[in-house]
Write a protein that holds these residues in place. Structure first.
Motif, PDB file in Angstrom:
ATOM      1  N   UNK A  54       0.834  -1.203   0.000  1.00 49.47           N
ATOM      2  CA  UNK A  54       0.000   0.000   0.000  1.00 49.47           C
ATOM      3  C   UNK A  54       0.870   1.254   0.000  1.00 49.47           C
ATOM      4  N   UNK A  55       1.914   1.249   0.815  1.00 51.24           N
ATOM      5  CA  UNK A  55       2.815   2.401   0.863  1.00 51.24           C
ATOM      6  C   UNK A  55       3.514   2.585  -0.478  1.00 51.24           C
ATOM      7  N   UNK A  56       3.960   1.499  -1.093  1.00 53.17           N
ATOM      8  CA  UNK A  56       4.606   1.594  -2.402  1.00 53.17           C
ATOM      9  C   UNK A  56       3.648   2.120  -3.464  1.00 53.17           C
ATOM     10  N   UNK A  57       2.416   1.635  -3.438  1.00 54.68           N
ATOM     11  CA  UNK A  57       1.435   2.116  -4.419  1.00 54.68           C
ATOM     12  C   UNK A  57       1.121   3.582  -4.209  1.00 54.68           C
ATOM     13  N   UNK A  87       4.203  10.131  -6.922  1.00 58.03           N
ATOM     14  CA  UNK A  87       5.276  10.544  -7.828  1.00 58.03           C
ATOM     15  C   UNK A  87       4.769  10.684  -9.260  1.00 58.03           C
ATOM     16  N   UNK A  88       3.931   9.761  -9.688  1.00 57.84           N
ATOM     17  CA  UNK A  88       3.364   9.857 -11.034  1.00 57.84           C
ATOM     18  C   UNK A  88       2.454  11.069 -11.168  1.00 57.84           C
ATOM     19  N   UNK A  89       1.716  11.391 -10.126  1.00 56.52           N
ATOM     20  CA  UNK A  89       0.859  12.569 -10.163  1.00 56.52           C
ATOM     21  C   UNK A  89       1.659  13.859 -10.296  1.00 56.52           C
ATOM     22  N   UNK A 118       4.010  18.252 -13.763  1.00 56.35           N
ATOM     23  CA  UNK A 118       5.172  18.892 -14.388  1.00 56.35           C
ATOM     24  C   UNK A 118       5.138  18.747 -15.912  1.00 56.35           C
ATOM     25  N   UNK A 119       4.652  17.604 -16.399  1.00 60.23           N
ATOM     26  CA  UNK A 119       4.525  17.405 -17.841  1.00 60.23           C
ATOM     27  C   UNK A 119       3.487  18.358 -18.434  1.00 60.23           C
ATOM     28  N   UNK A 123       8.528   6.697 -10.170  1.00 56.96           N
ATOM     29  CA  UNK A 123       7.120   6.513  -9.822  1.00 56.96           C
ATOM     30  C   UNK A 123       6.535   5.269 -10.469  1.00 56.96           C
ATOM     31  N   UNK A 124       6.871   5.053 -11.732  1.00 54.86           N
ATOM     32  CA  UNK A 124       6.400   3.844 -12.426  1.00 54.86           C
ATOM     33  C   UNK A 124       6.974   2.605 -11.760  1.00 54.86           C
TER      34      UNK A 124
END
Length: 107
Positions: free
Chosen positions: A3-6, A12-14, A19-20, A86-87
């Motif tokens: 859960x913490x990793x997800x 990070x992906x958000x 930024x993108x 993030x991925x």
């Protein structure tokens, strides 16, 4: 732990997506490709913390090596530097369920 990793990977992906989008809107506004480095983004947000991180890493045993690595990372676009880990972190937090495949003759 998963859960913490997800959660961390999704966060990070958000941020990488934000930024993108910022780079994309800057590119549309200037009619040219704009890639804002992580160092420029960090400096515009809070330059003092960037200097504190550099000073902290310089005081470590591998300070010169860490300075080279950090300088290289800060030159890449922010969405790349945050998106790739993030991925990977989100992938590590994926569910471990077994995939069951049914053959056509078993239907």
């Amino acid at each position: 732990m998963r859960l913490i990793l997800r959660l961390l990977g999704t966060w990070l992906l958000g941020v990488a997506l934000i930024l993108l989008i910022i780079d994309g809107t800057k590119s549309l506004g200037t009619n040219a490709l704009v890639l804002t480095s992580l160092g420029d983004t960090w400096t515009s947000l809070h330059a003092q913390s960037l200097e504190q991180v550099r000073a902290f890493l310089a005081s470590r045993f591998f300070g010169p090596l860490l300075d080279v690595v950090i300088t290289a990372l800060l030159t890449f676009p922010g969405w790349v530097v945050l998106g790739i880990p993030g991925i990977f972190i989100a992938w590590l937090g994926r569910s471990k369920r077994m995939r069951v495949f049914v053959k056509q003759d078993q239907l």
